[in-house]
Enzyme design. Structure first.
Site, PDB file in Angstrom:
ATOM      1  N   LEU A 201       0.848  -1.305   0.159  1.00 36.40           N
ATOM      2  CA  LEU A 201       0.067  -0.129   0.105  1.00 36.40           C
ATOM      3  C   LEU A 201       0.944   1.109  -0.075  1.00 36.40           C
ATOM      4  O   LEU A 201       1.780   1.381   0.688  1.00 36.40           O
ATOM      5  CB  LEU A 201      -0.889  -0.043   1.417  1.00 36.40           C
ATOM      6  CG  LEU A 201      -1.925   1.160   1.265  1.00 36.40           C
ATOM      7  CD1 LEU A 201      -2.756   1.085  -0.021  1.00 36.40           C
ATOM      8  CD2 LEU A 201      -2.856   1.206   2.790  1.00 36.40           C
ATOM      9  N   TRP A 202       0.518   2.121  -0.973  1.00 33.56           N
ATOM     10  CA  TRP A 202       1.214   3.588  -1.009  1.00 33.56           C
ATOM     11  C   TRP A 202       0.327   4.223  -0.221  1.00 33.56           C
ATOM     12  O   TRP A 202      -0.587   4.761  -0.491  1.00 33.56           O
ATOM     13  CB  TRP A 202       1.196   3.828  -2.411  1.00 33.56           C
ATOM     14  CG  TRP A 202       2.180   3.639  -3.557  1.00 33.56           C
ATOM     15  CD1 TRP A 202       2.837   4.518  -4.155  1.00 33.56           C
ATOM     16  CD2 TRP A 202       2.332   2.312  -4.043  1.00 33.56           C
ATOM     17  NE1 TRP A 202       3.829   3.819  -5.140  1.00 33.56           N
ATOM     18  CE2 TRP A 202       3.308   2.459  -4.941  1.00 33.56           C
ATOM     19  CE3 TRP A 202       1.911   0.877  -3.717  1.00 33.56           C
ATOM     20  CZ2 TRP A 202       3.714   1.483  -5.851  1.00 33.56           C
ATOM     21  CZ3 TRP A 202       2.568   0.010  -4.521  1.00 33.56           C
ATOM     22  CH2 TRP A 202       3.558   0.129  -5.378  1.00 33.56           C
ATOM     23  N   ILE A 239       4.176  -1.526   3.671  1.00 30.16           N
ATOM     24  CA  ILE A 239       3.684  -0.092   3.320  1.00 30.16           C
ATOM     25  C   ILE A 239       4.888   0.731   2.616  1.00 30.16           C
ATOM     26  O   ILE A 239       5.947   0.505   3.133  1.00 30.16           O
ATOM     27  CB  ILE A 239       3.490   0.459   4.864  1.00 30.16           C
ATOM     28  CG1 ILE A 239       2.443  -0.186   5.649  1.00 30.16           C
ATOM     29  CG2 ILE A 239       3.319   2.044   4.811  1.00 30.16           C
ATOM     30  CD1 ILE A 239       1.057   0.142   5.035  1.00 30.16           C
ATOM     31  N   LYS A 240       4.552   1.418   1.878  1.00 26.80           N
ATOM     32  CA  LYS A 240       5.102   2.389   1.194  1.00 26.80           C
ATOM     33  C   LYS A 240       4.714   3.894   1.664  1.00 26.80           C
ATOM     34  O   LYS A 240       3.624   4.350   1.389  1.00 26.80           O
ATOM     35  CB  LYS A 240       5.077   2.516  -0.416  1.00 26.80           C
ATOM     36  CG  LYS A 240       5.822   3.298  -1.253  1.00 26.80           C
ATOM     37  CD  LYS A 240       5.629   3.530  -2.578  1.00 26.80           C
ATOM     38  CE  LYS A 240       6.359   4.556  -3.306  1.00 26.80           C
ATOM     39  NZ  LYS A 240       6.043   4.928  -4.607  1.00 26.80           N
ATOM     40  N   GLN A 241       5.850   4.767   2.001  1.00 24.51           N
ATOM     41  CA  GLN A 241       5.699   5.867   2.645  1.00 24.51           C
ATOM     42  C   GLN A 241       6.779   6.796   2.259  1.00 24.51           C
ATOM     43  O   GLN A 241       7.982   6.286   2.230  1.00 24.51           O
ATOM     44  CB  GLN A 241       5.528   5.864   4.191  1.00 24.51           C
ATOM     45  CG  GLN A 241       5.032   7.027   4.913  1.00 24.51           C
ATOM     46  CD  GLN A 241       3.756   7.591   4.416  1.00 24.51           C
ATOM     47  OE1 GLN A 241       3.953   8.604   3.366  1.00 24.51           O
ATOM     48  NE2 GLN A 241       2.763   7.343   4.901  1.00 24.51           N
TER      49      GLN A 241
END
Length: 353
Positions: A201-202, A239-241
């Site tokens: 998830l972006w 998780i992409k952050q």
């Protein structure tokens, strides 16, 4: 010169600032740190489908970072997100989807993330050679005036049929459309897990109120940390952050839940501490946090990429997902910058702060 000394040279006069910092608010003993058995330790007792565990294993066990617990993913969906001409004019070779996949393979990435069209066109040729992650939703820029909303571009089953090991998606947390996006993507992630696929998830924030006259809080540690926490709640496996650039978003915009003691207890102004707060919001690091590489700025890209990797790794993150700094350069330079980042994660002397 060995790898560690080389990295120190790139960091320059800030080497000790990044490499010697110790996190004293949320300590390294309190978080789960990546290792070669991460996926089994975290997910073997979870509700994830056994085939989803195999898909995660394919991702974590591929490329130069195989069996380390760290990830180097090449994401190129900017042809939709930022428009193709604007994204590829610096290197028109990447209008051709095959060159996107070739770059990820040559650089030894764990996987390549792109659109249905890009990966579908070459799925029979490459899906068994490098893990595919299909980005299932996008923000398109042809509506005038521009709007900012993530729209599904295909079905999860289509990604599974082309041999992808996982799907990726973006949610614009804080936007007026976020409730619909949360519902859509939580359902997509459920279907992906049932089919045996991994989910990334972006976790981006988007609201005009988050940018004030004094500062932009779209990348504040407290705001992005909460976005991460919602992301792991809908069962993202990764998780992409973006790296945090400041803090006190809730306090200075005056919304949500906050108090001064919260900030004092959890973090400081140091970039590694701010990223540690993002990691903590990913179930204390049990769900891997991969940091965005950010846009290309030219000659400073390599130093910026290495710095981002050092911050992510020392904060307890799980790797980098970097696109524009690599594909907006000649092929060989793109390979070099991706592999230079991988060296940060392979270097034992760079430890958890």
């Amino acid at each position: 010169m060995d790898t560690y000394e080389n990295i120190k040279e790139y960091l320059g006069d800030k080497a000790s600032f990044y490499l010697e910092h110790v996190c004293e608010k949320i300590t390294k003993d309190e978080i789960y740190t990546p290792n070669g058995n991460s996926k089994e330790e975290i997910f073997s007792n979870s509700n994830r489908h056994p085939q989803a565990l195999r898909s995660l294993a394919q991702l974590y066990n591929h490329g130069n970072l195989a069996n380390t617990g760290y990830l180097s993913i090449l994401p190129i969906d900017q042809g939709i997100e930022h428009s193709a001409a604007f994204s590829f004019y610096k290197n028109p070779d990447y209008f051709d989807p095959e060159n996107i996949i070739k770059l990820a393979i040559e650089a030894g990435c764990n996987g390549v993330a792109s659109t249905f069209g890009v990966l579908g066109l070459y799925s029979r040729k490459y899906a068994h050679k490098i893990p595919f992650i299909v980005k299932v939703n996008h923000n398109e820029l042809l509506t005038y005036p521009n709007k900012y909303d993530q729209t599904l571009f295909g079905k999860v089953k289509d990604a599974w049929n082309m041999g992808a090991i996982g799907i990726g998606a973006t949610i614009y947390f804080g936007s007026k459309e976020s409730n619909r996006q949360i519902k859509e993507i939580s359902e997509a992630f459920e279907e992906a897990h049932n089919l045996g696929m991994a989910t990334i998830l972006w976790c981006y924030t988007r609201n005009e109120a988050f940018k004030t006259e004094k500062e932009d809080y779209h990348t504040a540690a407290d705001v992005t940390g909460q976005a991460n926490h919602i992301g792991v709640t809908i069962q993202a496996d990764i998780i992409k952050q973006k790296l945090p650039t400041n803090n006190y978003g809730f306090k200075n915009i005056d919304f949500g839940k906050y108090n001064d003691e919260m900030y004092e207890t959890l973090t400081t102004k140091h970039p590694i501490d701010l990223c540690r707060l993002q990691v903590a919001n990913c179930y204390m690091g049990r769900i891997g946090l991969i940091s965005s590489g950010g846009g290309s700025k030219g000659e400073s890209d390599l130093v910026e990429a290495i710095t981002t990797a050092v911050i992510n790794k020392r904060a307890g993150g799980s790797g980098l997902i970097m696109g524009r700094k690599a594909f907006q350069k000649p092929f060989g330079e793109g390979v070099n910058i991706l592999q230079s980042v991988q060296q940060v994660y392979l270097e034992d002397k760079i430890d958890i702060a």
